[in-house]
Motif scaffolding. Structure first.
Motif, PDB file in Angstrom:
ATOM      1  N   PRO A  16      34.952  97.520  45.267  1.00 16.55           N
ATOM      2  CA  PRO A  16      34.223  97.434  46.394  1.00 16.55           C
ATOM      3  C   PRO A  16      33.093  96.823  46.245  1.00 16.55           C
ATOM      4  O   PRO A  16      32.909  95.889  45.016  1.00 16.55           O
ATOM      5  N   CYS A  17      32.996  95.323  47.154  1.00 17.88           N
ATOM      6  CA  CYS A  17      32.500  94.522  47.395  1.00 17.88           C
ATOM      7  C   CYS A  17      31.106  94.014  46.741  1.00 17.88           C
ATOM      8  O   CYS A  17      30.132  94.963  46.789  1.00 17.88           O
ATOM      9  N   GLY A  18      31.141  93.686  45.690  1.00 21.02           N
ATOM     10  CA  GLY A  18      29.917  93.342  45.001  1.00 21.02           C
ATOM     11  C   GLY A  18      29.319  93.976  44.046  1.00 21.02           C
ATOM     12  O   GLY A  18      28.438  94.328  43.981  1.00 21.02           O
ATOM     13  N   ALA A  19      30.285  95.769  44.079  1.00 20.01           N
ATOM     14  CA  ALA A  19      29.921  95.724  42.611  1.00 20.01           C
ATOM     15  C   ALA A  19      29.129  95.891  41.588  1.00 20.01           C
ATOM     16  O   ALA A  19      28.582  95.679  40.894  1.00 20.01           O
ATOM     17  N   GLN A  20      30.212  94.089  41.207  1.00 20.19           N
ATOM     18  CA  GLN A  20      30.799  93.896  39.810  1.00 20.19           C
ATOM     19  C   GLN A  20      28.816  93.564  39.457  1.00 20.19           C
ATOM     20  O   GLN A  20      28.242  92.708  38.369  1.00 20.19           O
ATOM     21  N   PHE A  21      28.194  92.931  40.548  1.00 17.36           N
ATOM     22  CA  PHE A  21      27.063  92.537  40.464  1.00 17.36           C
ATOM     23  C   PHE A  21      25.568  92.834  39.615  1.00 17.36           C
ATOM     24  O   PHE A  21      24.865  92.374  39.511  1.00 17.36           O
ATOM     25  N   VAL A  22      25.686  94.552  39.914  1.00 15.92           N
ATOM     26  CA  VAL A  22      24.849  95.120  39.480  1.00 15.92           C
ATOM     27  C   VAL A  22      25.307  95.902  38.403  1.00 15.92           C
ATOM     28  O   VAL A  22      25.913  97.017  38.813  1.00 15.92           O
ATOM     29  N   ASN A  23      24.278  96.708  37.599  1.00 16.31           N
ATOM     30  CA  ASN A  23      23.832  97.489  36.939  1.00 16.31           C
ATOM     31  C   ASN A  23      22.326  98.495  36.754  1.00 16.31           C
ATOM     32  O   ASN A  23      21.574  98.153  37.484  1.00 16.31           O
ATOM     33  N   TYR A  34      21.154  96.413  44.550  1.00 14.27           N
ATOM     34  CA  TYR A  34      21.829  95.747  45.534  1.00 14.27           C
ATOM     35  C   TYR A  34      21.002  94.675  46.073  1.00 14.27           C
ATOM     36  O   TYR A  34      21.592  93.336  46.743  1.00 14.27           O
ATOM     37  N   ASP A  35      20.763  95.059  47.212  1.00 12.35           N
ATOM     38  CA  ASP A  35      19.806  94.623  48.221  1.00 12.35           C
ATOM     39  C   ASP A  35      18.390  93.856  47.800  1.00 12.35           C
ATOM     40  O   ASP A  35      18.896  92.123  48.132  1.00 12.35           O
ATOM     41  N   ARG A  36      18.384  93.597  46.659  1.00  7.77           N
ATOM     42  CA  ARG A  36      17.610  91.941  46.163  1.00  7.77           C
ATOM     43  C   ARG A  36      18.315  91.069  46.170  1.00  7.77           C
ATOM     44  O   ARG A  36      17.711  89.874  45.998  1.00  7.77           O
ATOM     45  N   PHE A  37      19.495  91.141  44.891  1.00  9.17           N
ATOM     46  CA  PHE A  37      20.320  90.293  44.355  1.00  9.17           C
ATOM     47  C   PHE A  37      20.756  89.884  46.245  1.00  9.17           C
ATOM     48  O   PHE A  37      20.587  88.388  45.756  1.00  9.17           O
ATOM     49  N   LYS A  38      21.319  90.448  47.211  1.00  2.79           N
ATOM     50  CA  LYS A  38      21.639  90.099  48.236  1.00  2.79           C
ATOM     51  C   LYS A  38      21.083  89.199  48.666  1.00  2.79           C
ATOM     52  O   LYS A  38      21.216  88.154  49.391  1.00  2.79           O
ATOM     53  N   ASP A  39      19.916  90.061  49.158  1.00  2.69           N
ATOM     54  CA  ASP A  39      18.690  89.221  49.514  1.00  2.69           C
ATOM     55  C   ASP A  39      18.200  87.607  49.063  1.00  2.69           C
ATOM     56  O   ASP A  39      18.041  86.764  50.061  1.00  2.69           O
ATOM     57  N   ALA A  40      18.322  87.581  47.385  1.00  2.09           N
ATOM     58  CA  ALA A  40      18.530  86.502  46.795  1.00  2.09           C
ATOM     59  C   ALA A  40      19.033  85.386  47.373  1.00  2.09           C
ATOM     60  O   ALA A  40      18.997  84.197  47.118  1.00  2.09           O
ATOM     61  N   THR A  41      20.101  85.944  47.662  1.00  2.00           N
ATOM     62  CA  THR A  41      21.923  85.023  47.268  1.00  2.00           C
ATOM     63  C   THR A  41      21.992  84.640  48.879  1.00  2.00           C
ATOM     64  O   THR A  41      22.654  83.370  48.705  1.00  2.00           O
ATOM     65  N   GLN A  66      28.414  97.187  50.549  1.00  2.00           N
ATOM     66  CA  GLN A  66      27.423  98.510  49.701  1.00  2.00           C
ATOM     67  C   GLN A  66      26.515  98.985  51.189  1.00  2.00           C
ATOM     68  O   GLN A  66      25.961  99.352  50.561  1.00  2.00           O
ATOM     69  N   GLY A  67      26.669  98.420  51.658  1.00  2.00           N
ATOM     70  CA  GLY A  67      25.694  99.232  52.912  1.00  2.00           C
ATOM     71  C   GLY A  67      24.343  98.675  53.519  1.00  2.00           C
ATOM     72  O   GLY A  67      23.164  98.681  54.401  1.00  2.00           O
ATOM     73  N   CYS A  68      24.340  97.375  52.643  1.00  2.00           N
ATOM     74  CA  CYS A  68      23.154  96.458  52.935  1.00  2.00           C
ATOM     75  C   CYS A  68      23.258  95.838  53.993  1.00  2.00           C
ATOM     76  O   CYS A  68      21.493  95.979  54.991  1.00  2.00           O
ATOM     77  N   GLU A  69      23.875  94.958  54.831  1.00  2.99           N
ATOM     78  CA  GLU A  69      23.713  94.440  56.485  1.00  2.99           C
ATOM     79  C   GLU A  69      23.662  96.020  57.267  1.00  2.99           C
ATOM     80  O   GLU A  69      23.134  95.820  57.854  1.00  2.99           O
ATOM     81  N   ALA A  70      24.375  96.886  56.618  1.00  3.33           N
ATOM     82  CA  ALA A  70      24.596  98.648  56.967  1.00  3.33           C
ATOM     83  C   ALA A  70      23.083  98.400  57.684  1.00  3.33           C
ATOM     84  O   ALA A  70      22.531  99.341  59.063  1.00  3.33           O
ATOM     85  N   GLU A  71      22.272  98.734  56.330  1.00  2.68           N
ATOM     86  CA  GLU A  71      20.067  99.220  56.985  1.00  2.68           C
ATOM     87  C   GLU A  71      20.141  98.003  57.463  1.00  2.68           C
ATOM     88  O   GLU A  71      18.719  98.697  58.645  1.00  2.68           O
TER      89      GLU A  71
END
Length: 301
Positions: A16-23, A34-41, A66-71
């Protein structure tokens, strides 16, 4: 691997797209991190979405991640519908919406090459970094045109051919770097510098050993170098190519973002932020396109 819808879905179901960047310990924590990571990058995404008239607009998102844009779309007032090729992404976004009490009209597993919606169903179709993973992208764009209302807007992000990521990182640095991975200890250093998991890096070595130097031909390597070495298909677009892809639409507007600094680790420390932004606006990896379905059919002379 044969580039069928099933093989493409199999890859994204597994990765799933981007899942590897967040634990994270639980789903609420995962989505927030995930949203904090995406908004920062990729901070430009919020700005681009803010420019779209979404209030009370019936919106279709193609490809959910992961639904970041959907939200963001829902919180901007969209009457939201989302589709994805994989049950995994649909399940994740459904979980996100339930956890954060976000309203939506529908979430479905669906192939965008054949949309199961009536003609003129949507005011906006939004797709961020998705449809360039189909070798039948022309068919997807035709379906988008069909389901948009006359005057409806298409908002699309495609990988940018004339980017530093494609012309420098993928074409030269990453192809040469695979030979470096054969040296003990180098994979660990590259992983630490770029954030790319070591096992994904070493999969390139496996591919090279299996396929020989043909693996490094750009027509082959482009697939494995954008979203992981097991990725089935990717394509890049120049502005002219994107315009031709969407020739049936009008009022085209393009913008370019995102240097993908994970693959240029020294950029952040050596180049001032203002200059980074300027470089990203010309040589960025993300080509954003906004255009509209004509309100009247164009007549041929």
């Amino acid at each position: 691997m044969k580039q069928t819808a099933s093989s493409i879905a199999h890859f994204w179901q597994k990765h799933p797209c981007g899942a590897q960047f967040v634990n994270a310990d639980d789903w609420t924590d995962f989505f927030k991190k995930y949203d904090r990571f995406k908004d920062a990058t990729e901070p430009h995404i919020a700005g681009e979405i803010a420019q779209i008239n979404l209030s009370e607009q019936r919106v279709l998102e193609i490809g959910l991640g992961q639904g970041c844009e959907a939200e963001k779309l829902v919180r901007s007032g969209a009457i939201y519908n989302g589709i994805d090729l994989t049950p995994e992404s649909v399940a994740r976004v459904s979980r996100r919406f339930d956890l954060f009490s976000l309203p939506y009209e529908s979430l479905q597993v669906m192939n965008a090459e054949k949309l199961n919606f009536p003609d003129s169903s949507f005011d906006v179709v939004f797709s961020h970094g998705v449809i360039h993973h189909s070798p039948r992208i022309d068919q997807i764009v035709s379906e988008i045109y069909r389901v948009l209302k006359p005057g409806g807007q298409l908002v699309l992000m495609l990988y940018h051919r004339n980017s530093a990521n494609y012309q420098v990182s993928i074409r030269w640095l990453r192809r040469a770097g695979i030979f470096g991975l054969l040296v003990p200890g180098v994979a660990e250093l590259i992983s630490k510098a770029t954030g790319e998991p070591k096992d994904r890096l070493m999969f390139h070595v496996k591919n090279l050993k299996s396929n020989g130097l043909a693996y490094l031909k750009m027509e082959n390597f482009i697939h494995a170098s954008t979203d992981g070495p097991e990725n089935v298909y990717s394509k890049v677009f120049s502005v002219d190519e994107a315009r031709r892809l969407t020739a049936a639409f009008e009022a085209h507007h393009f913008s370019v973002h995102f240097l993908n600094k994970r693959h240029f680790p020294l950029v952040s420390s050596l180049i001032p932020q203002k200059m980074q932004n300027s470089l990203a606006s010309k040589w960025g990896w993300h080509l954003w396109l906004k255009c509209r379905k004509p309100t009247k059919l164009k007549h041929k002379n």
